[in-house]
Design a protein around this motif. Structure first.
Motif, PDB file in Angstrom:
ATOM      1  N   ARG A 256       0.845  -1.214   0.000  1.00  0.00           N
ATOM      2  CA  ARG A 256       0.000   0.000   0.000  1.00  0.00           C
ATOM      3  C   ARG A 256       0.876   1.258   0.000  1.00  0.00           C
ATOM      4  NH1 ARG A 256      -3.158  -3.614  -0.785  1.00  0.00           N
ATOM      5  NH2 ARG A 256      -5.228  -3.831   0.051  1.00  0.00           N
ATOM      6  N   ASP A 257       1.974   1.226   0.804  1.00  0.00           N
ATOM      7  CA  ASP A 257       2.895   2.369   0.830  1.00  0.00           C
ATOM      8  C   ASP A 257       3.504   2.594  -0.563  1.00  0.00           C
ATOM      9  OD1 ASP A 257       2.460   2.969   3.476  1.00  0.00           O
ATOM     10  OD2 ASP A 257       4.232   1.886   4.226  1.00  0.00           O
ATOM     11  N   GLU A 258       3.859   1.493  -1.221  1.00  0.00           N
ATOM     12  CA  GLU A 258       4.423   1.590  -2.579  1.00  0.00           C
ATOM     13  C   GLU A 258       3.388   2.156  -3.542  1.00  0.00           C
ATOM     14  OE1 GLU A 258       7.082   1.662  -5.523  1.00  0.00           O
ATOM     15  OE2 GLU A 258       7.565   1.163  -3.457  1.00  0.00           O
ATOM     16  N   GLU A 259       2.152   1.707  -3.425  1.00  0.00           N
ATOM     17  CA  GLU A 259       1.071   2.236  -4.268  1.00  0.00           C
ATOM     18  C   GLU A 259       0.877   3.721  -4.019  1.00  0.00           C
ATOM     19  OE1 GLU A 259      -2.795   0.300  -4.704  1.00  0.00           O
ATOM     20  OE2 GLU A 259      -1.848  -1.555  -4.021  1.00  0.00           O
ATOM     21  N   ILE A 260       0.913   4.099  -2.720  1.00  0.00           N
ATOM     22  CA  ILE A 260       0.751   5.521  -2.358  1.00  0.00           C
ATOM     23  C   ILE A 260       1.901   6.326  -2.955  1.00  0.00           C
ATOM     24  CG2 ILE A 260       0.836   7.145  -0.442  1.00  0.00           C
ATOM     25  CD1 ILE A 260      -0.783   5.065   1.186  1.00  0.00           C
ATOM     26  N   ALA A 261       3.122   5.807  -2.851  1.00  0.00           N
ATOM     27  CA  ALA A 261       4.294   6.499  -3.392  1.00  0.00           C
ATOM     28  C   ALA A 261       4.167   6.641  -4.907  1.00  0.00           C
ATOM     29  CB  ALA A 261       5.567   5.772  -3.022  1.00  0.00           C
ATOM     30  N   THR A 262       3.761   5.553  -5.554  1.00  0.00           N
ATOM     31  CA  THR A 262       3.593   5.575  -7.010  1.00  0.00           C
ATOM     32  C   THR A 262       2.514   6.577  -7.401  1.00  0.00           C
ATOM     33  OG1 THR A 262       4.280   3.260  -7.185  1.00  0.00           O
ATOM     34  CG2 THR A 262       3.011   4.170  -9.026  1.00  0.00           C
ATOM     35  N   LEU A 263       1.375   6.525  -6.694  1.00  0.00           N
ATOM     36  CA  LEU A 263       0.281   7.464  -6.982  1.00  0.00           C
ATOM     37  C   LEU A 263       0.709   8.905  -6.698  1.00  0.00           C
ATOM     38  CD1 LEU A 263      -2.809   5.464  -5.665  1.00  0.00           C
ATOM     39  CD2 LEU A 263      -2.230   5.986  -8.041  1.00  0.00           C
ATOM     40  N   SER A 264       1.489   9.093  -5.649  1.00  0.00           N
ATOM     41  CA  SER A 264       1.978  10.426  -5.295  1.00  0.00           C
ATOM     42  C   SER A 264       2.889  10.945  -6.407  1.00  0.00           C
ATOM     43  CB  SER A 264       2.714  10.377  -3.970  1.00  0.00           C
ATOM     44  OG  SER A 264       3.180  11.664  -3.639  1.00  0.00           O
ATOM     45  N   ARG A 265       3.816  10.068  -6.888  1.00  0.00           N
ATOM     46  CA  ARG A 265       4.709  10.480  -7.982  1.00  0.00           C
ATOM     47  C   ARG A 265       3.893  10.787  -9.231  1.00  0.00           C
ATOM     48  NH1 ARG A 265       7.813   6.259  -5.894  1.00  0.00           N
ATOM     49  NH2 ARG A 265       7.117   4.833  -7.523  1.00  0.00           N
ATOM     50  N   THR A 266       2.919   9.929  -9.502  1.00  0.00           N
ATOM     51  CA  THR A 266       2.047  10.131 -10.663  1.00  0.00           C
ATOM     52  C   THR A 266       1.289  11.444 -10.525  1.00  0.00           C
ATOM     53  OG1 THR A 266       1.795   7.738 -10.917  1.00  0.00           O
ATOM     54  CG2 THR A 266       0.177   9.119 -12.018  1.00  0.00           C
ATOM     55  N   SER A 267       0.813  11.718  -9.326  1.00  0.00           N
ATOM     56  CA  SER A 267       0.088  12.960  -9.061  1.00  0.00           C
ATOM     57  C   SER A 267       0.999  14.159  -9.291  1.00  0.00           C
ATOM     58  CB  SER A 267      -0.460  12.952  -7.635  1.00  0.00           C
ATOM     59  OG  SER A 267      -1.054  14.201  -7.336  1.00  0.00           O
ATOM     60  N   HIS A 268       2.243  14.091  -8.746  1.00  0.00           N
ATOM     61  CA  HIS A 268       3.200  15.189  -8.948  1.00  0.00           C
ATOM     62  C   HIS A 268       3.536  15.350 -10.423  1.00  0.00           C
ATOM     63  CE1 HIS A 268       3.746  16.113  -4.776  1.00  0.00           C
ATOM     64  NE2 HIS A 268       4.175  14.884  -4.464  1.00  0.00           N
ATOM     65  N   THR A 269       3.704  14.218 -11.114  1.00  0.00           N
ATOM     66  CA  THR A 269       3.992  14.257 -12.545  1.00  0.00           C
ATOM     67  C   THR A 269       2.818  14.871 -13.301  1.00  0.00           C
ATOM     68  OG1 THR A 269       5.382  12.280 -12.343  1.00  0.00           O
ATOM     69  CG2 THR A 269       4.624  12.853 -14.549  1.00  0.00           C
ATOM     70  N   ALA A 270       1.610  14.471 -12.925  1.00  0.00           N
ATOM     71  CA  ALA A 270       0.414  15.012 -13.567  1.00  0.00           C
ATOM     72  C   ALA A 270       0.302  16.513 -13.308  1.00  0.00           C
ATOM     73  CB  ALA A 270      -0.838  14.297 -13.070  1.00  0.00           C
ATOM     74  N   GLU A 271       0.585  16.941 -12.058  1.00  0.00           N
ATOM     75  CA  GLU A 271       0.542  18.369 -11.740  1.00  0.00           C
ATOM     76  C   GLU A 271       1.594  19.125 -12.541  1.00  0.00           C
ATOM     77  OE1 GLU A 271       0.879  18.937  -7.520  1.00  0.00           O
ATOM     78  OE2 GLU A 271      -0.927  17.776  -7.096  1.00  0.00           O
ATOM     79  N   ALA A 272       2.798  18.544 -12.628  1.00  0.00           N
ATOM     80  CA  ALA A 272       3.867  19.192 -13.395  1.00  0.00           C
ATOM     81  C   ALA A 272       3.481  19.260 -14.870  1.00  0.00           C
ATOM     82  CB  ALA A 272       5.189  18.441 -13.212  1.00  0.00           C
ATOM     83  N   SER A 273       2.931  18.160 -15.365  1.00  0.00           N
ATOM     84  CA  SER A 273       2.492  18.139 -16.764  1.00  0.00           C
ATOM     85  C   SER A 273       1.393  19.162 -16.999  1.00  0.00           C
ATOM     86  CB  SER A 273       1.984  16.757 -17.158  1.00  0.00           C
ATOM     87  OG  SER A 273       3.041  15.834 -17.140  1.00  0.00           O
ATOM     88  N   SER A 274       0.481  19.253 -16.051  1.00  0.00           N
ATOM     89  CA  SER A 274      -0.609  20.219 -16.163  1.00  0.00           C
ATOM     90  C   SER A 274      -0.061  21.640 -16.149  1.00  0.00           C
ATOM     91  CB  SER A 274      -1.596  20.006 -15.014  1.00  0.00           C
ATOM     92  OG  SER A 274      -2.644  20.940 -15.093  1.00  0.00           O
TER      93      SER A 274
END
Length: 129
Positions: free
Chosen positions: A16-34
């Protein structure tokens, strides 16, 4: 058994921590992309405005050049008309010159004939005396 449950739960927690980390990175990447997309959109909008202004200026320059060309066309037409008038005048002068030369030739011929007659009359007068 409890330890296996704890181990299993810790494993699930780590996943779950790994999923959260992955989702967090994805979220940051999505925010940066946005954010990058918004920046690119602003640049594109600015470029569109620049192109529109350049197009407007280009059209204004084309219109100025058209007006200048129309003015030059009018000047050329006026000069052509003046040239036509000058050529017509030149032709008339040439024609008049030919007429004057013919008239002068006729007058000289008449003058020569009158001199001959005068000489003939002078001779006759001398003979009569």
């Amino acid at each position: 058994l409890l330890q296996e449950d704890i181990k299993s739960l810790r494993q699930q927690l780590a996943e779950r921590d790994e999923e959260i980390a992955t989702l967090s990175r994805t979220s940051h990447t999505a925010e940066a992309s946005s954010a990058e997309a918004r920046r690119l959109k602003r640049e594109l909008d600015g470029a569109k405005k620049d192109v529109a202004e350049a197009w407007r200026q280009s059209n204004a320059m084309v219109e100025e050049i058209r007006e200048e060309l129309n003015g030059k066309d009018s000047t050329i037409e006026n000069l052509r008309q003046q040239l036509d008038g000058m050529q017509a005048m030149r032709h008339a002068h040439r024609h008049a010159t030919v007429e004057v030369e013919e008239s002068l030739r006729q007058h000289r011929q008449l003058e020569a004939e009158l001199r001959e007659e005068l000489l003939e009359k002078d001779r006759l007068v001398m003979e009569l005396r």
